[in-house]
Design a protein around this motif. Structure first.
Motif: not given
Length: 457
Positions: A84, A88, A395
């Motif tokens: 994650g 990102r 996350d």
């Protein structure tokens, strides 16, 4: 609900980072000690210093290789454990690591040149091949700190629909937390390398008495550490104040401040539980005075952190105690530095007390403890964020596989690396002990140094 892989991923990252961080000061500052010893040998015609420099270069080469292995594992972990984060924000977060890679290769090249060049280059030419090793070590350390600082105070990127669409590399690298974190880490690296190396020779001093090489091996690193320590104490105070202004949530966690207010005490020790500190020793107005130099300085409490992103009581306790350990160890090292400095000022040598070698050995251990505790503060103190304000740790973690098996394999690998490292260093020590100080160990003695100087002139 937390993802099932979050706990093992955090445990593995903590273990591997805690292992690797011990090696960083050797690539950063131990190589500087190596050059100091060689400089002394060339400048003063000191055969013992040249032998010491050559031996230290062999140790540096071994530890550099070990650091390369542990650092490679860490780089793989970033992608495997935290997709994650890399998926990102890799376009921004990866910039400092790209720079670090350049410094790593530069350091690797010149470490090889320096070690290989002992028997093949004239004195001062060989000395200058070691300078890029030191500079590359500093550059690589700054790059890694820049990545960590960016996670604490992210900037230099543009988000669109949750994706990074624009990156400003200089703003990413020189982010808001870069300067105070980098200076703090550089000084810590020099302290750890100095005190830990001195501890090894302090142990030898207890056994070998006034052996000149042992005394020299103690004096060089301890002098550097004693000079750096008071500077680090001052810088640490500045860093804490910067965290107070720029990272109020982390500061509240460090100080274990339950509620926002003024006249906040400095609590030494204690366990944070259900909005209060149990068992701590409060110093009235201490936190407010240290933060803003006034008792009425207002400090944000943990209650001001939104509940959904508030650190757990356990995390607050860990950060609070780690900070106390770091500061306590720093105070011990400051006292040790003052003791050594006073003795050097009087007698140009270490204190004659039979307790000093033992105190120096304890200082080497506490320097490592302080380094580890400092990284606990900055890493756990950021939780539950991976990128503060943008990406929660839960996350960022992987959702696939079983990280516990990966963690077990990593433990086996690191155990093997640690065993091999200790074995190689013990072999080197035994070889040096059996051979003694022999002229053949010196790649160029005082006479050769003089000849080189004449030839170069």
């Amino acid at each position: 609900m937390e993802p099932s892989q979050l706990l093992p991923a955090r445990e593995q990252m903590a273990f591997t980072l805690g292992f690797h961080i011990i090696l960083v000061p050797f690539g950063l500052a131990f190589t500087f000690l190596m050059l100091v010893a060689e400089w002394r040998g060339l400048r003063r015609g000191d055969r013992d210093a040249l032998v010491l420099a050559r031996r230290w270069s062999q140790v540096a080469a071994v530890l550099f290789a070990v650091g390369a292995v542990s650092g490679t594992v860490l780089s793989f972990e970033l992608g495997l454990l935290w997709p994650g984060l890399m998926g990102r924000y890799g376009a921004a977060f990866g910039i400092p690591f790209a720079v670090e890679g350049l410094f790593f290769f530069l350091e690797a090249i010149f470490v090889a040149v320096y070690v290989y060049g002992w028997d093949r280059l004239p004195g001062w030419r060989h000395f200058w091949t070691g300078v890029p090793v030191v500079l590359a070590g500093i550059g690589g350390t700054l790059s890694v700190v820049a990545a960590n600082a960016w996670m604490n105070q992210p900037g230099g990127f543009t988000l669109r629909d949750g994706r990074v669409v624009g990156v400003r590399p200089l703003e990413v690298f020189f982010n808001g937390a870069f300067w105070y974190e980098s200076v703090h880490m550089l000084l810590a690296g020099y302290m750890v390398a100095g005190f830990l190396t001195a501890a090894v020779y302090a142990r030898g001093l207890r056994r070998a008495g006034n052996d000149r090489m042992v005394r020299l091996g103690l004096m060089i690193p301890l002098t550097m550490a004693a000079i750096v320590t008071p500077v680090q104490i001052f810088v640490g105070d500045v860093v804490a104040r910067e965290v107070f202004h720029r990272e109020p949530a982390k500061f509240a966690t460090i100080e274990a401040v339950p509620t926002t207010g003024t006249h906040v005490p400095e609590v030494l020790g204690g366990v944070y539980s259900r909005g209060r500190v149990l068992g701590g020793i409060p110093v009235p107005n201490g936190a407010s005075l240290l933060s803003g130099f006034r008792a009425d300085t207002r400090i944000q409490g943990i209650d001001a952190i939104p509940e959904e992103v508030r650190p757990t009581d356990r995390e607050v306790t860990i950060v609070h105690l780690a900070f106390d350990v770091m500061v306590g160890a720093g105070m011990y090292l400051l006292a040790l530095s003052a003791w050594f400095g006073l003795a050097w000022w009087r007698d140009r040598g270490p204190p004659g007390s039979r307790w000093f070698p033992l105190a120096a050995i304890v200082g080497g251990v506490l320097a490592v403890v302080a380094l580890e505790a400092g990284w606990v503060v900055t890493e756990v103190g950021r939780q539950p964020w991976t990128v503060v304000g943008h990406l929660l740790t839960r996350d960022a973690v992987t959702r696939s596989g079983n990280v516990w098996f990966f963690f077990a394999a990593t433990l086996v690998l690191y155990a093997a690396v640690a065993f091999a490292t200790v074995h190689v260093l013990r072999v080197l020590r035994r070889r040096w002990r059996d051979s003694g100080v022999d002229p053949s160990d010196v790649p160029y003695g005082p006479a050769r140094a003089d000849e080189s100087a004449v030839g170069e002139g």
